[in-house]
Design an enzyme around this catalytic site. Structure first.
Site, PDB file in Angstrom:
ATOM      1  N   ASP A  32       0.684  -1.268   0.167  1.00  0.00           N
ATOM      2  CA  ASP A  32      -0.309  -0.292  -0.295  1.00  0.00           C
ATOM      3  C   ASP A  32       1.123   1.333   0.310  1.00  0.00           C
ATOM      4  O   ASP A  32       2.218   1.181   0.239  1.00  0.00           O
ATOM      5  CB  ASP A  32      -1.109   0.447   1.537  1.00  0.00           C
ATOM      6  CG  ASP A  32      -1.606   0.966   1.068  1.00  0.00           C
ATOM      7  OD1 ASP A  32      -2.274   1.996   0.151  1.00  0.00           O
ATOM      8  OD2 ASP A  32      -2.350   1.284   2.286  1.00  0.00           O
TER       9      ASP A  32
ATOM     10  N   ASP B  79      -8.800   4.027  -1.965  1.00  0.00           N
ATOM     11  CA  ASP B  79      -9.402   3.996  -0.360  1.00  0.00           C
ATOM     12  C   ASP B  79     -10.487   4.908  -0.577  1.00  0.00           C
ATOM     13  O   ASP B  79     -11.172   5.675  -0.727  1.00  0.00           O
ATOM     14  CB  ASP B  79      -9.267   5.127   0.525  1.00  0.00           C
ATOM     15  CG  ASP B  79      -7.709   3.854   0.836  1.00  0.00           C
ATOM     16  OD1 ASP B  79      -7.467   2.817   0.604  1.00  0.00           O
ATOM     17  OD2 ASP B  79      -6.418   4.777   1.120  1.00  0.00           O
TER      18      ASP B  79
END
Lengths: 537, 910
Positions: free
Chosen positions: B544, B619
C-alpha cells in the site's frame, strides 16, 4: 488422465465397508430409512432411486439425503459417530476436504488427510474442563446464594429505611408548612413597615430633588442672563449652541426664539415654563465644576462616563435575581451556580444613596420586624433544606430498590462498586450499573466508554450481558459503548477488555452472580458406544 | 428559505466527505501543464530536415528543427512486429541525458523492415510492412500520418502541438554566463572544423540570420514563472534542470470513443476535457476521492484505446513523469439530433477525436498500436509490456480484510465465523496495525506474538493470509530494515544529497530507492523465511502507500526534486509503485526457490504492473456511486492489461447499509479481485453481523463465486497468455455494435458471462443490454433463454444478480463449494453447455496444480469442449502438456436442448 474427462468415476462401489453396515454418514436414528436392496426414497420424498445410487458420489436428491457419506450434495450433512465423544453433523462439504472435522476421523476417509481419532482425548479434556467449570459453578452458586441473601437483607433494610424516611418526611413536611406560615406571618408586617419607610424616603427625596432643580434653574437663569436685565433673550441663548433643537450643528436665532416660546425674551417666571425643554441639554458656560446630572434618569446621563465600571452587571442580574427568589427551592442539589453573582440588592440601594443621599436607617420598630422575619426565613430555609435531603434520600433508595438486579437481586452487590483491569496501555474501570471508563496508564485524561444502558443478553439469558452506551464520541464514528459479558466465576473480576470494532469495547467480567446450579455430573461420555455396539454387522 | 437550507447542507456535506481538492494541483497550478496548454494549435514551429534522413533496415531517423529557437530534435521511427509503430523524439544533443523509462518493456521490441516508397521536398512516404500501411512524414510543418489504403488511421502533430522544452542553462546565474561564453567560443571553433558534417543545416541557419536573431530575442522573453522554480502550497520544487516538458498531439479520424488512461474515477468512455482540466496521470494518495472527475488517483497507465465499428487502435505514451491528457472531439458538442441531421444530409465532417499528451520530463516515446481488432490491440500491448501474471488459484477466491484484525484471537474467531456460517474464503488480511509500530516485516509483540501459530492454524484449514508491507521505512536505529537500507545507501535522496525523509504511518520515514536493481534484489531477499520472521508459505503480501504516499509532501507524495541516482523523482514518479510490487513479487518467488507463484496486491501501478499481481481501486467509500464506479474503473484497467482488479467490497470509508453491502458482495463476486475491506473507524462488518437474511444472501453469492472458479482460472490463464482482459467491456466482444460502446453498468467476464449488477438502492429491476444479433443468453439462475440484441428488463429482488451465459459457450464449474478453493482442488466439474441458435457450443477447461510455476514446464491440462450435432466432444489442445488430476466431470447440463431419448458415453480409444 488428461484424456479421461467424460468418464464418471464411481468411487464407492462396494466400499460400504465391513466395519459399518449402515451407509456412511447416516445417523443410527435414520438407519431404517436406508434399507439395502430396496429402492431409496429421498427423505424429502421428492424422488426414488435404486439403492446403489446412495452414496455413489453423485447427488440425486434435492435434500442431499442420497449422499449422506460423500460431498456430492451441496446441502447435505454427514453424521460423525464420534464414539467416545459426542456425535455430530457436519456439512457434506467437509467430507474429504483434507481437514479433520470429526474426532473419529470418519469424514476424511478418502482425502489422504492424516486424521487421528481424538474422541477419547477430547472427551477427557472436555470432562476435565467441565469438571473445572462445574467446580467453579458449584462454588460460585453457593456464593451466589449468599449474595442473594445479603441482597435481600440489604433490600429489606433499604425498604424499611425507606419507610422510615418516608415517615420522617411527613413530619418534616408539616414542619416546613408550619414554618412557612410563621415566615409569611412575620413577613407581612415587615413588608408593610419597610414600604412605609421607603415611601417616606421617596417623598423626601422628591422634595429634595425639586428644590435642587429650582435652585439650578435660578442658577442657569442668572448665567444666561448675561446682561443682568432679568430677562433671558434670544441673543443670550445663542451662546449655548448645545441647545440646538434639531441637532444640525447650527443654533439659529429662529430656533432660539422657538425655544423661548416665540418671544424675544423671558423673565424668570417665563423661564420656568421652558426650563424643562432646556435643562437636559444645557451646559454651564464656565462648565468647570458643574455636576450636570440632575434628574432621576441617571443611567442615560451617566452612560458616556461609565465605560469600565461595574455598571452593566446589576442591570443584567436584576431580572435573574427576581427569578432566583422564586426558583430557589428547586435548584439546590446541583452545585449551586457560581455563575450567579451574590444578591445585588444592596448594591442597588447603595447606588440610590449615592445620587440622593443616604436613606435613613430603619426605625427601631421596623428593624425589629425585619429581624423577626429574617429569623423566620432562616428557620424555614433550614427546614426546607432538610426536606430536600430527605427527598434525595428517598429517590436514591427507590432507585436502588427498583433497579433490575436480576431475578433474585443477585447483582445488587455490584451496585456502587468499581472494578479495574490494567492492560499494557490503559486502566479500565467498570462501575456496574453506572459507567465504564478508560484512563491511560501513564497520565492523560479519562475517557468515558459508556454509561449504564441495559441488560442485553439473548432472550433466554438476558442477564449475561450488560450494555453501557453514550460514552465519549469518536472521531468520524459513533459514541463509545461497551458490552460487558458476564461469566460464572468465584471472584468478581474484569478478566479482559478489547475493542473489536473502533469505539465498541468488549469486557469480560466474572461474577458468582451468573453461576447456575450445576447439573449433577455424569461420569460417562454422554453418547457412549451405543453406535458401536449395535450396528456393526 | 428551503433552497438556501438545502444548499447549505450540500456545501456542508461535501465539505465533510469529499476530497480536499485544494491539496492537489489543477493544470493551471502545474506550471508545465499551464505552459503547454496555452499553446495554440496550427502554429507548429517544427520542421523536418529531410536531408538528415537515415534509414537502416528497421530504423528511420530524421532531425526536426524548431524554427523559433533552432533547437534540433531527433525523431526515430520503428516498425515493430505485430502492427505497431514506434515514434521516439528526443533532443538531438541534450545538455544532459533525458530519462527514458526502463523496465516497463519486457524486451527491446522486435522490429520489422521499413522501406521508403517515395520522397520529395515536402516529405517522405514509408511503407509499413505488408498490410498496405504507409507513414507519411510531412516536412513543413512536421507531421506524421499513418494510412491504411486511403484511410488515415492516426495523425501526429496534425494540430501542431508538438512541444519539446530543451534542457538549457539557467540565465540568471553566474555559471550560465560563464558557460555560455565558453560554449559560444567553443561553438565557433567547432563550426570552423565541422562545417562539413552538417552542411545543409549550417546553410539554413546562416541563410536566415534575421530569424535567428529573432529567436534569441524570443527566448529571452520566454523565461516564464515556474520554469526554474515552482511552489505549491507550502512546498517548493527547486527544478534544477529547468523546463523539460514534452507534448504531442494525435488525431484519430472517424473515432468517437476513446478509453483507458486509468486510474480515474470516471465512466468507461473518456470525456472531452476542453471545459475543464485534462485527465491527469500522477500517482497520488487521494484521501476520500471524488467521483466523476479527471483528477489523478493512485496509479497511472498511459495507454489509450480508440474504437469505432471498423477498427480499434491504441496509443501507449511511455513516460513516467507527471502527465496530462487532453481530449477533444468535433462531435462532442453535438446533440443526437445534430448527429442525425449530419447523417441524413451526408455531412462532410467525419467524427474525429483529438488527443494531446503532456509530460513534465523525459522524452517522447510512443507506441502506436494499430489493431485492427480489440484483441489485436491487447496482444500488441502485451507484446510490449507483458501480460497479467498468472495468479494462484486461491487468490481468485474471496478475501476477508479489515483495518484491522486486532490480534491473533480476532483472526481465529473471524476464521471460525466463516466456518460457523458456512461461507468459503481463502485469504484473511492484516493491515498496518499488525506490525510492531508500523515497522514492516515485524509483528506486534503483544497482539501477534506467535504469528506462525496463527498461520499454521489457517494452513490447517487450507487458508492463507496477506500482511501489509509498505515502502516507507520507519527511521529508527533499532529497526533492522532501516539500518540496512541506510547503511547500504538505498534510500531515495533529497535534493541536497541526504536521505529523503517524509512523514507516513510510522512517523518519520525513509523511502527505499526501488528504481535501483540492487535495492530491489535486497528487498526481495527480505521475504526469505529466515529474514521475515514469523512468515510462512501461506503468508502473502500487500503493498500500500506506494505512490509513494508522503503525508507531509507536496500533494501527499514525494518532492519532485528528490533524487534517485542520476534521475530526479520527477522523472520516475509514476514508476515507483510498479517497482515496489515488482521487488515484492520477486521476493515471494525467491523465498520458495522459484517454485510458488506470488500474490501481491498494489495500490500504485504503471504500465507493466500487470506482471506482478493484483491492484485495487484504493480508498473508496460506502456509497452507491462508489459501487457503480467500480465497474468502469476495473474495465478501464482491464483494457490496458491489468486484469486482476477489484474494489473494496462494502466501501472503505463510512459504513454501508445492509442493502448496499449485499449489493456490493453481489457485484464484487463477479469482479476479478474479490475482497471486502473497511476503515479502522467503521463498525465491524463480517457477513454474519447483519442478520440471518443478509447473511444468507452474502453466503449465497460468495458460494456462487466459488462455483465459477474454474472459469475465472481459465480466463486468467488466457489473460496470462494473450493479454486479453478477464473483465471486459461489451464492445470488446461486439466491436461493431455501437450500442455497446459506452456501456459501463454491465460487463462481460471472458466472452461468455454477462453481468449486470444491481447498483441502485431500493432497485426493483434493471435493464440489461443483451448484445449479439442471433445470439441467446441464458439466465444462470433460472436457465431462462433470452434473445440477443435487446434491452431486457429484469425485475430484481435482494437475491437477484442478473448474470447470463452466452448461448454457444461451455462453462466448467465446480458445484461442491467448500471452505476454501484449496479444499475443492480434487472436486469434479459440472459442464454448463449453453446452446446457440445453431445448437452448438464451445468451451475450454484448464487445470494445473493451482499454485506453482510448473505450468511453465507444461504441467497442465488444457482441453476444448465442443458441442455439435448433439455430440459433446473433448479435445486436448495442449498435447505436449502433462498433468494428472483427481478431478472428473460429474455432470453435464445442456441449456437450450430438448430431453434426449438416449445418451451414450464414449472415451478416447473406443
Amino acid at each position: 488422465m488428461s484424456g479421461q474427462y467424460l468418464v464418471l468415476l464411481f468411487l464407492f462401489g462396494g466400499v460400504f465397508s465391513v466395519e459399518v453396515q449402515r451407509p456412511r454418514g447416516v445417523p443410527l436414528s435414520k438407519r431404517p430409512l436406508y434399507e439395502e436392496d430396496k429402492p431409496f426414497t429421498c427423505l424429502d420424498g421428492s424422488r426414488t432411486i435404486p439403492f446403489d445410487r446412495v452414496n455413489d458420489d453423485y447427488c440425486d436428491c434435492q435434500d442431499g439425503s442420497d449422499e449422506p457419506g460423500t460431498a456430492a450434495c451441496p446441502h447435505g450433512s454427514f453424521h460423525c459417530t464420534n464414539a467416545g465423544f459426542r456425535p455430530t453433523f457436519i456439512p457434506s462439504s467437509r467430507v474429504n476436504d483434507g481437514i479433520c472435522d470429526c474426532c473419529d476421523a470418519t469424514d476424511e476417509y478418502n482425502s489422504g488427510a492424516d486424521c487421528q481419532n481424538t474422541c477419547r482425548d477430547l472427551w477427557r479434556k472436555e470432562k476435565e474442563s467441565m469438571e473445572k467449570l462445574a467446580e467453579i459453578a458449584k462454588e460460585g452458586f453457593l456464593l451466589k446464594q449468599q449474595l442473594i441473601q445479603e441482597a435481600n437483607r440489604g433490600l429489606e433494610e433499604k425498604k424499611s429505611k425507606l419507610t422510615d424516611v418516608q415517615n420522617s418526611k411527613k413530619d418534616l413536611e408539616e414542619k416546613v408548612e408550619a414554618l412557612r406560615m410563621v415566615k409569611e406571618t412575620a413577613e407581612q408586617p415587615e413588608k408593610e413597615a419597610k414600604d412605609r419607610h421607603l415611601k417616606a424616603w421617596e417623598e423626601q427625596k422628591a422634595v429634595i430633588r425639586m428644590e435642587k432643580d429650582k435652585a439650578r434653574m435660578a442658577e442657569v437663569f442668572l448665567e444666561l442672563d448675561g446682561d443682568g436685565d432679568g430677562f433671558v433673550s434670544v441673543a443670550e441663548l445663542l451662546s449655548h449652541s448645545e441647545l440646538d433643537q434639531n441637532s444640525d450643528g447650527s443654533f439659529t436665532e429662529a430656533e432660539a426664539q422657538e425655544l423661548l416660546g416665540g418671544v424675544d425674551k423671558l423673565d424668570t417666571a417665563g423661564f420656568e415654563s421652558i426650563w424643562s425643554k432646556i435643562k437636559e441639554k444645557y451646559m454651564s458656560g464656565s462648565n468647570t465644576d458643574a455636576p450636570a446630572p440632575v434628574e432621576p434618569p441617571q443611567e442615560e446621563v451617566k452612560e458616556p462616563a461609565s465605560d469600565n465600571d461595574s455598571e452593566p452587571y446589576p442591570d443584567d442580574d436584576n431580572p435573574e435575581e427576581e427569578e432566583e427568589e422564586e426558583d430557589e427551592e428547586d435548584d439546590d442539589e446541583m452545585d449551586d451556580g457560581d455563575y450567579k453573582s451574590p444578591p445585588p440588592t444592596e448594591t442597588h440601594e447603595k447606588k440610590d444613596d449615592d445620587e440622593d443621599g443616604t436613606m435613613p436607617p430603619y426605625d427601631e420598630e421596623t428593624q425589629k420586624l425585619i429581624d423577626a422575619a429574617q429569623k423566620a426565613r432562616d428557620e424555614f430555609d433550614e427546614a426546607e433544606k432538610s426536606l430536600r435531603e430527605v427527598d434525595d434520600n428517598i429517590r436514591n433508595l427507590e432507585k436502588e430498590i427498583s433497579f433490575d438486579f436480576g431475578p433474585s437481586v443477585e447483582f445488587a452487590y455490584l451496585y456502587s462498586q468499581c472494578y479495574e483491569l490494567t492492560t499494557g496501555e490503559y486502566v479500565y474501570r467498570l462501575c456496574p450499573f453506572n459507567r465504564v471508563s478508560q484512563k491511560p496508564k501513564y497520565g492523560g485524561s479519562e475517557t468515558n466508554l459508556g454509561s449504564w444502558g441495559k441488560w442485553a443478553g439473548p432472550e433466554d439469558n438476558i442477564y449475561s450481558v450488560m450494555k453501557y452506551e453514550h460514552g465519549t464520541g469518536c472521531w468520524q464514528g459513533p459514541n463509545r459503548s461497551t458490552t460487558v459479558k458476564l461469566t460464572c466465576g468465584t471472584e468478581t473480576v474484569v478478566t479482559s477488555t478489547s475493542e473489536p470494532s473502533r469505539c465498541e469495547y468488549l469486557m469480560e467480567f466474572t461474577s458468582p452472580a451468573v453461576c447456575q446450579e450445576p447439573p449433577p455430573m455424569s461420569q460417562e461420555p454422554p453418547p457412549m458406544t451405543s453406535d458401536h455396539g449395535h450396528d456393526e454387522l | 428559505m428551503v433552497h438556501v437550507l438545502v444548499l447549505w447542507l450540500a456545501v456542508c456535506l461535501s465539505g465533510t466527505w469529499a476530497v480536499d481538492k485544494g491539496n492537489f494541483k489543477t493544470c493551471d497550478q502545474s506550471s508545465f501543464c499551464k505552459r503547454q496548454r496555452a499553446l495554440k494549435p496550427g502554429e507548429s514551429p517544427y520542421r523536418v530536415l529531410l536531408e538528415t534522413m537515415e534509414l537502416t533496415n528497421t530504423r528511420l531517423t530524421l532531425q526536426l528543427i524548431n524554427d523559433n529557437n533552432k533547437v534540433r530534435l531527433l525523431l526515430e521511427l520503428y516498425r515493430l512486429q505485430g502492427n505497431i509503430t514506434r515514434v521516439k523524439i528526443n533532443e538531438l544533443k541534450p545538455l544532459k541525458p533525458r530519462y527514458e523509462v526502463p523496465d516497463v518493456l519486457v524486451r527491446e521490441p522486435p522490429t520489422e523492415p521499413l522501406s521508403v516508397l517515395s520522397q520529395d521536398e515536402n516529405g517522405v512516404v514509408l511503407s509499413l510492412g505488408a498490410e498496405s500501411q504507409r507513414v507519411i512524414v510531412s516536412a513543413r510543418p512536421f507531421r506524421l500520418d499513418i494510412m491504411e489504403g486511403h484511410n488515415v488511421l492516426m495523425s501526429l502533430n496534425s494540430r501542431g502541438l508538438l512541444a519539446f522544452e530543451h534542457l538549457r542553462m539557467r540565465k540568471d546565474t553566474f555559471s550560465y554566463k560563464v558557460t555560455s561564453t565558453v560554449a559560444s567560443v567553443w561553438d565557433n571553433i567547432k563550426r570552423v572544423f565541422s562545417s562539413q558534417a552538417e552542411p545543409e543545416a549550417e546553410k539554413k541557419d546562416e541563410a536566415d540570420p534575421a530569424n535567428q536573431a529573432e529567436t534569441a530575442k524570443e527566448e529571452e522573453e520566454k523565461v516564464e514563472e515556474g520554469m526554474w522554480e515552482e511552489t505549491f502550497k507550502s512546498h517548493s520544487d527547486s527544478k534544477p534542470n529547468g523546463p523539460s516538458a514534452v507534448s504531442l498531439d494525435f488525431s484519430l479520424p472517424g473515432v468517437e470513443h476513446v478509453y483507458g488512461i486509468p486510474e480515474h474515477a470516471e465512466p468507461l468512455k473518456l470525456k472531452t476535457t476542453e471545459s475543464g482540466d485534462p485527465y491527469r496521470l500522477y500517482n497520488l494518495d487521494v484521501f476520500q476521492y471524488e467521483l466523476y472527475n479527471p483528477m489523478a488517483l493512485y496509479g497511472a497507465v498511459p495507454v489509450m484505446l480508440a474504437h469505432n465499428t471498423k477498427r480499434t487502435t491504441g496509443i501507449f505514451w511511455l513516460n513516467a513523469a507527471e502527465t496530462w491528457v487532453d481530449i477533444s472531439s468535433n462531435t462532442a458538442g453535438k446533440t443526437v439530433f445534430g448527429k442525425m441531421l449530419d447523417y441524413v444530409q451526408g455531412s462532410s465532417e467525419t467524427p474525429q477525436t483529438d488527443v494531446r499528451w503532456i509530460s513534465e520530463s523525459g522524452i517522447i516515446d510512443v507506441f502506436l498500436m494499430l489493431g485492427p481488432t480489440p484483441k489485436d490491440v491487447f496482444s500488441q500491448y502485451a507484446s510490449l509490456t507483458g501480460t497479467q501474471s498468472f495468479p494462484p488459484l486461491s487468490s481468485l477466491g474471496y478475501h476477508q480484510c479489515r483495518w484491522n484484525y486486532n490480534d491473533q484471537e480476532d483472526v481465529r474467531s473471524v476464521d471460525a465465523g466463516f466456518d460457523e456460517h458456512d461461507i468459503p474464503y481463502d485469504f484473511i488480511w492484516l493491515d498496518i496495525e499488525h506490525t510492531d509500530g508500523k515497522r514492516y516485516f515485524t509483528w506486534d509483540p503483544h497482539k501477534f506474538a506467535t504469528p506462525k501459530d496463527m498461520l499454521q492454524g489457517l494452513m490447517d484449514k487450507k487458508r492463507k493470509m496477506v500482511a501489509i508491507v509498505d515502502p516507507h521505512i520507519k527511521i529508527d536505529n533499532n529497526y533492522k530494515i532501516h539500518n540496512e537500507i541506510r547503511s547500504r545507501g538505498f534510500y531515495v535522496k533529497n535534493k541536497d544529497g541526504g536521505d529523503y525523509e517524509g512523514w507516513c504511518w510510522p512517523g518519520s520515514a525513509g523511502y527505499p530507492d526501488f528504481t535501483r536493481a540492487d535495492m530491489r534484489a535486497w528487498w526481495a531477499s527480505m521475504f526469505a523465511y529466515d529474514q521475515y520472521e514469523g512468515s510462512m508459505e501461506n503468508l502473502y503480501t500487500w503493498n500500500d502507500m506506494n505512490e509513494p504516499s508522503v503525508f507531509n509532501g507536496p500533494e501527499v507524495t514525494m518532492h519532485k526534486d528528490a533524487v534517485h541516482g542520476s534521475w530526479e523523482h520527477r522523472d520516475v514518479h509514476n514508476l515507483y509503485g510498479l517497482y515496489v510490487q515488482m521487488a515484492t513479487a520477486d521476493g515471494l518467488i525467491q523465498r520458495s526457490g522459484g517454485v510458488e507463484r506470488p500474490f501481491v496486491l498494489t495500490r500504485a501501478f504503471f504500465a507493466g504492473s500487470q506482471r506482478y499481481g493484483a491492484v485495487w481501486t484504493g480508498d473508496n467509500a460506502a456509497e452507491w456511486d462508489h459501487l457503480k464506479i467500480s465497474i468502469p474503473m476495473c474495465l478501464s484497467l482491464g483494457l490496458v492489461g491489468i486484469s486482476f482488479c477489484g474494489a473494496d467490497v462494502g466501501g472503505f470509508f463510512k459504513s454501508p447499509s445492509p442493502e448496499l453491502l449485499v449489493r456490493w458482495y453481489q457485484t464484487g463476486a463477479y469482479q476479478p479481485f474479490f475482497r471486502a475491506h473497511a476503515h479502522l473507524d467503521t463498525p465491524r462488518r463480517e457477513p454474519w453481523l447483519f442478520g440471518p437474511e443478509n447473511l444468507a444472501l452474502i453466503r449465497d453469492v460468495v458460494r456462487q463465486r466459488y462455483t465459477f472458479l474454474p472459469y475465472w482460472y481459465q480466463l486468467f490463464y488466457n489473460a496470462y497468455r494473450t493479454g486479453e482482459p478477464v473483465m471486459r467491456p461489451l464492445w470488446v466482444e461486439y466491436p461493431q455494435d455501437p450500442a455497446t460502446f459506452a456501456v459501463d453498468d454491465e460487463f462481460l467476464i471472458g466472452r461468455d458471462l454477462l453481468v449486470h449488477p444491481v447498483t441502485d438502492e431500493g432497485s426493483r429491476g434493471v435493464t440489461a443490454y443483451l448484445p449479439g444479433k442471433d445470439e441467446f443468453w441464458y439466465d444462470i439462475h433460472t436457465f431462462h433463454k433470452h434473445n440477443g440484441a435487446q434491452n431486457l428488463y429484469i425485475p430484481v429482488t435482494m437475491s437477484s444478480i442478473p448474470v447470463f451465459q452466452r448461448g454457444g459457450s461451455i462453462i466448467p464449474r465446480k458445484l461442491r463449494v467448500r471452505r476454501s478453493s484449496s479444499c475443492m482442488e480434487h472436486d469434479p466439474y459440472t459442464l454448463f453447455v449453453a446452446l446457440n441458435p445453431q445448437r452448438t457450443a464451445e468451451g475450454e477447461l484448464y487445470i494445473d496444480d493451482g499454485h506453482t510455476f510448473n505450468y511453465e514446464k507444461k504441467e497442465f491440462i488444457h482441453r476444448r469442449f465442443s458441442f455439435a450435432n448433439n455430440v459433446l466432444s473433448s479435445v486436448n489442445i495442449a498435447p505436449d502438456a502433462k498433468f494428472t488430476t483427481k478431478s472428473w466431470v460429474e455432470r453435464i447440463i445442456v441449456l437450450g436442448a430438448s430431453k434426449p431419448s438416449k445418451i451414450t458415453l464414449r472415451t478416447a480409444g473406443e
